[in-house]
Design a protein around this motif. Structure first.
Motif, PDB file in Angstrom:
ATOM      1  N   VAL A   1       0.751  -1.395   0.029  1.00 31.24           N
ATOM      2  CA  VAL A   1       0.232  -0.086  -0.036  1.00 31.24           C
ATOM      3  C   VAL A   1       0.907   1.375  -0.085  1.00 31.24           C
ATOM      4  O   VAL A   1       2.026   1.100   0.561  1.00 31.24           O
ATOM      5  CB  VAL A   1      -0.877  -0.061   1.173  1.00 31.24           C
ATOM      6  CG1 VAL A   1      -1.958  -1.077   1.091  1.00 31.24           C
ATOM      7  CG2 VAL A   1      -0.191   0.017   2.594  1.00 31.24           C
ATOM      8  N   ASN A   2       0.366   2.228  -0.550  1.00 32.84           N
ATOM      9  CA  ASN A   2       1.155   3.620  -0.767  1.00 32.84           C
ATOM     10  C   ASN A   2       0.977   4.614   0.263  1.00 32.84           C
ATOM     11  O   ASN A   2       0.741   5.911   0.172  1.00 32.84           O
ATOM     12  CB  ASN A   2       0.732   4.147  -1.834  1.00 32.84           C
ATOM     13  CG  ASN A   2      -0.619   4.686  -2.066  1.00 32.84           C
ATOM     14  OD1 ASN A   2      -1.403   4.418  -1.271  1.00 32.84           O
ATOM     15  ND2 ASN A   2      -0.996   5.118  -3.320  1.00 32.84           N
ATOM     16  N   ARG A   3       0.743   3.918   1.575  1.00 30.49           N
ATOM     17  CA  ARG A   3       0.664   5.016   3.081  1.00 30.49           C
ATOM     18  C   ARG A   3       1.320   3.980   4.102  1.00 30.49           C
ATOM     19  O   ARG A   3       1.439   2.822   3.746  1.00 30.49           O
ATOM     20  CB  ARG A   3      -0.556   5.423   3.102  1.00 30.49           C
ATOM     21  CG  ARG A   3      -1.771   4.458   3.551  1.00 30.49           C
ATOM     22  CD  ARG A   3      -2.812   5.017   4.294  1.00 30.49           C
ATOM     23  NE  ARG A   3      -2.400   5.423   5.682  1.00 30.49           N
ATOM     24  CZ  ARG A   3      -3.262   5.629   6.237  1.00 30.49           C
ATOM     25  NH1 ARG A   3      -4.437   6.239   6.223  1.00 30.49           N
ATOM     26  NH2 ARG A   3      -2.693   6.193   7.731  1.00 30.49           N
ATOM     27  N   ARG A   4       1.426   4.665   5.268  1.00 37.01           N
ATOM     28  CA  ARG A   4       1.992   3.925   6.442  1.00 37.01           C
ATOM     29  C   ARG A   4       0.881   4.012   7.351  1.00 37.01           C
ATOM     30  O   ARG A   4       0.143   5.145   7.432  1.00 37.01           O
ATOM     31  CB  ARG A   4       3.150   4.540   6.930  1.00 37.01           C
ATOM     32  CG  ARG A   4       4.450   3.938   5.855  1.00 37.01           C
ATOM     33  CD  ARG A   4       5.737   4.832   6.245  1.00 37.01           C
ATOM     34  NE  ARG A   4       6.084   4.313   7.749  1.00 37.01           N
ATOM     35  CZ  ARG A   4       7.244   3.621   8.117  1.00 37.01           C
ATOM     36  NH1 ARG A   4       7.910   3.038   7.216  1.00 37.01           N
ATOM     37  NH2 ARG A   4       7.409   3.610   9.346  1.00 37.01           N
ATOM     38  N   TRP A   5       0.926   3.191   8.606  1.00 32.35           N
ATOM     39  CA  TRP A   5       0.117   3.123   9.858  1.00 32.35           C
ATOM     40  C   TRP A   5       0.964   3.361  11.009  1.00 32.35           C
ATOM     41  O   TRP A   5       1.193   2.272  11.469  1.00 32.35           O
ATOM     42  CB  TRP A   5      -1.094   2.194   9.678  1.00 32.35           C
ATOM     43  CG  TRP A   5      -2.019   2.646   8.699  1.00 32.35           C
ATOM     44  CD1 TRP A   5      -3.267   3.001   9.258  1.00 32.35           C
ATOM     45  CD2 TRP A   5      -2.371   2.071   7.565  1.00 32.35           C
ATOM     46  NE1 TRP A   5      -4.089   3.280   8.160  1.00 32.35           N
ATOM     47  CE2 TRP A   5      -3.475   2.475   7.164  1.00 32.35           C
ATOM     48  CE3 TRP A   5      -1.640   1.187   6.366  1.00 32.35           C
ATOM     49  CZ2 TRP A   5      -4.182   2.309   5.840  1.00 32.35           C
ATOM     50  CZ3 TRP A   5      -1.986   1.296   5.205  1.00 32.35           C
ATOM     51  CH2 TRP A   5      -3.151   1.564   4.914  1.00 32.35           C
ATOM     52  N   ASP A   6       1.904   4.303  10.976  1.00 31.73           N
ATOM     53  CA  ASP A   6       2.797   4.172  12.228  1.00 31.73           C
ATOM     54  C   ASP A   6       2.156   4.310  13.638  1.00 31.73           C
ATOM     55  O   ASP A   6       2.829   3.732  14.521  1.00 31.73           O
ATOM     56  CB  ASP A   6       3.957   5.360  12.052  1.00 31.73           C
ATOM     57  CG  ASP A   6       4.725   5.024  10.957  1.00 31.73           C
ATOM     58  OD1 ASP A   6       5.078   4.167  10.123  1.00 31.73           O
ATOM     59  OD2 ASP A   6       5.235   6.215  10.356  1.00 31.73           O
ATOM     60  N   GLU A   7       0.916   4.563  13.509  1.00 33.75           N
ATOM     61  CA  GLU A   7       0.162   4.825  15.052  1.00 33.75           C
ATOM     62  C   GLU A   7      -0.207   3.431  15.366  1.00 33.75           C
ATOM     63  O   GLU A   7      -0.775   3.429  16.564  1.00 33.75           O
ATOM     64  CB  GLU A   7      -0.763   5.830  14.974  1.00 33.75           C
ATOM     65  CG  GLU A   7      -2.157   5.442  14.002  1.00 33.75           C
ATOM     66  CD  GLU A   7      -2.145   5.491  12.505  1.00 33.75           C
ATOM     67  OE1 GLU A   7      -2.943   5.252  11.839  1.00 33.75           O
ATOM     68  OE2 GLU A   7      -0.828   5.700  12.188  1.00 33.75           O
ATOM     69  N   LEU A   8      -0.349   2.389  14.645  1.00 39.71           N
ATOM     70  CA  LEU A   8      -0.840   1.146  14.662  1.00 39.71           C
ATOM     71  C   LEU A   8       0.243   0.332  15.154  1.00 39.71           C
ATOM     72  O   LEU A   8       1.451   0.124  14.592  1.00 39.71           O
ATOM     73  CB  LEU A   8      -1.734   0.682  13.734  1.00 39.71           C
ATOM     74  CG  LEU A   8      -3.000   1.679  13.306  1.00 39.71           C
ATOM     75  CD1 LEU A   8      -3.729   0.933  12.101  1.00 39.71           C
ATOM     76  CD2 LEU A   8      -3.932   1.532  14.473  1.00 39.71           C
ATOM     77  N   PRO A   9       0.009  -0.809  16.006  1.00 33.16           N
ATOM     78  CA  PRO A   9       1.043  -1.870  16.352  1.00 33.16           C
ATOM     79  C   PRO A   9       1.447  -2.829  15.361  1.00 33.16           C
ATOM     80  O   PRO A   9       0.782  -2.846  14.148  1.00 33.16           O
ATOM     81  CB  PRO A   9       0.332  -2.646  17.668  1.00 33.16           C
ATOM     82  CG  PRO A   9      -0.745  -1.778  17.944  1.00 33.16           C
ATOM     83  CD  PRO A   9      -1.280  -1.025  16.703  1.00 33.16           C
TER      84      PRO A   9
END
Length: 504
Positions: A316-324
């Motif tokens: 995917v072309n985004r990140r979810w840095d706030e999720l574990p």
């Protein structure tokens, strides 16, 4: 006299066994059908996105340290590990969540939200498991399997009875915690075995304890890098790994395994053969019929195999840095313990429980900058239970994408750059997994310890199994312990005149 051992498959069990055998002075050749090591753990790439397949959780790093030290090597020279905090976030059917963490003070503070008495109950459970670990791990998980009578030692029985091993994992945690959400959160490790907590023995509460006590880890570069590190160590010790060389059949003459025949017709002689292929597949495809022993088709049909998994691999072309790194959604369906639901033999097309691995937050090299890889796992029926996957897979994929919002992965669909999915049929066809049962034989009471297939195959001498089918069971931690046992049995049956002493 040098003994030559041929290993079928370069999965983690085969590689760990090869390392230990080479360290003792055996000549070892591994024949692997794929072009790289790891077996089910070998992973794949879609352009610039790199995915793990198979395990995504590493426990007890000291097992790897001990494996490498036993042959004079340092694990840290081959693989870099990072510890994860929290271990896993569990989100429940009511929207609440609980972060499992090795910071027990922080964990007890979370538990207080679910009940004022729960922190003290957790402390009592934890202290009990310090004792349970001392009593249970070494004699039952870390030593070669014994005959059923061999477990009837009065001292061991007396020590074990205090921990009520006859209970299910669900009943075990229910004794300590009245809140069913906490019960399922602490019992979710049953899913490592492809089982429901109500059907899984309470002895596996040791896995929960070990994750609290020693954490969960991730190898930098993914589990593909772990496989590569194990393979590099094996070759540094003199093991020869033959890639793209599938084995057609194990050769058995006069009741003894004497080598393998490759798919191209070449025959390789050996003093002993270790099979690291999937148990059910190997029995039905590469073990000759006259050497199957008691494991006839009828016997296999009577054995209980785990569920399969529906997998989504998303670049995917985004990140979810706030999720574990690790998250698990437990739907209300998990509270259904009638037999077919409990064994994931019914496809849940309404609100399935599922797991998401978000490794890019600690290991960004698996995707382009600012992008991510996500692995989504849903327990589904194995191929004994009829699911028309060609007809179902697209709508199931769409359902799983929708479900991901429950773990904070919103609007995933429009960010997908590449994707691939696995069904039970993919596991069977691409990874040669019998019935697509990715967790192998379940760990019911009739398939625990001495009731699992023995490392020494009963249909031929000098033929051995390594992997999740044998004691102590499925999972990287237990397979590493099985490798020690395999080398123990091989050393008894095929001793070297002057074994080489390496390491400590």
């Amino acid at each position: 006299m040098t003994q030559r051992i041929v290993i079928v498959g370069a999965g983690p069990g085969g590689l760990a066994t090869a390392i230990r055998l080479a360290g003792r002075g055996y000549q070892v050749d591994i024949f692997e059908a794929a072009d790289r090591p790891g077996g089910r753990m070998r992973g794949f790439s879609l352009g610039d996105y790199h995915f793990d397949t198979g395990p995504t959780i590493l426990q007890l790093p000291r097992l790897y340290d001990e494996l490498f030290a036993s042959v004079g090597l340092r694990f840290s020279d081959y693989v870099e590990l990072v510890r994860l905090e929290p271990n896993t976030r569990i989100r429940f059917w009511d929207g609440e969540y609980l972060d499992l963490t090795s910071d027990t003070a922080a964990f007890k503070a979370q538990l207080a939200r679910f009940g004022s008495e729960l922190p003290a109950q957790f402390e009592r459970w934890y202290i009990e498991h310090i004792r349970k670990y001392k009593v249970g791990y070494e004699p039952y998980l870390a030593t070669p399997v014994r005959t059923p009578l061999g477990y009837l030692k009065p001292r061991e029985i007396a020590a074990a009875l205090a921990f009520r091993p006859w209970e299910s994992l669900y009943d075990h945690f229910k004794r300590f915690f009245h809140d069913e959400r906490v019960v399922y959160a602490l019992a979710y490790q049953a899913k490592y075995l492809g089982m429901h907590p109500t059907a899984c023995s309470s002895i596996f509460s040791l896995v929960t304890f070990l994750e609290f006590a020693e954490g969960i880890w991730h190898p930098i570069g993914g589990f593909r890098a772990l496989a590569a590190g194990l393979a590099k160590a094996a070759t540094d010790l003199g093991v020869t790994i033959h890639y793209n060389r599938p084995v057609k059949q194990v050769l058995v003459e006069n009741g003894r395994a004497c080598g393998v025949e490759l798919a191209d017709g070449e025959r390789i002689s050996a003093d002993g053969v270790v099979v690291n292929a999937d148990f059910g597949h190997a029995l039905t495809h590469i073990i000759p019929p006259h050497a199957r022993g008691k494991y006839t088709d009828q016997k296999l049909n009577q054995m209980e195999f785990s569920c399969s998994t529906f997998m989504l691999y998303l670049g995917v072309n985004r990140r979810w840095d706030e999720l574990p790194h690790h998250q698990l959604y437990l739907s209300a369906t998990i509270r259904r313990n009638d037999p077919l639901w409990a064994k994931s033999a019914i496809l849940d097309e309404e609100d399935p429980s599922f797991y998401v691995c978000n490794p890019t937050i600690v290991d960004p090299a698996n995707a382009p900058p600012g992008h991510s890889t996500l692995f989504v796992l849903v327990p589904v029926p194995n191929l004994r239970y009829q699911v028309d996957w060609p007809a179902v897979k697209q709508r199931y994929r769409d359902l799983v994408i929708q479900q991901m919002t429950k773990l904070g992965f919103h609007d995933v669909e429009r960010h997908i750059v590449v994707e691939r999915h696995y069904t039970a049929e993919t596991w069977r066809d691409e990874h040669h997994t019998y019935l697509g049962a990715v967790f192998n034989l379940i760990h019911s009471w009739s398939q625990l310890g001495p009731f699992r297939p023995h490392i020494r195959h009963d249909g031929a001498r000098n033929l051995y199994w390594i992997g999740g089918a044998v004691h102590p069971g499925s999972g990287l931690m237990t397979i590493l312990e099985a490798a020690k046992s395999a080398v123990h049995f091989i050393s008894e049956d095929l001793p070297l005149d002057q074994p080489i002493a390496i390491g400590r």
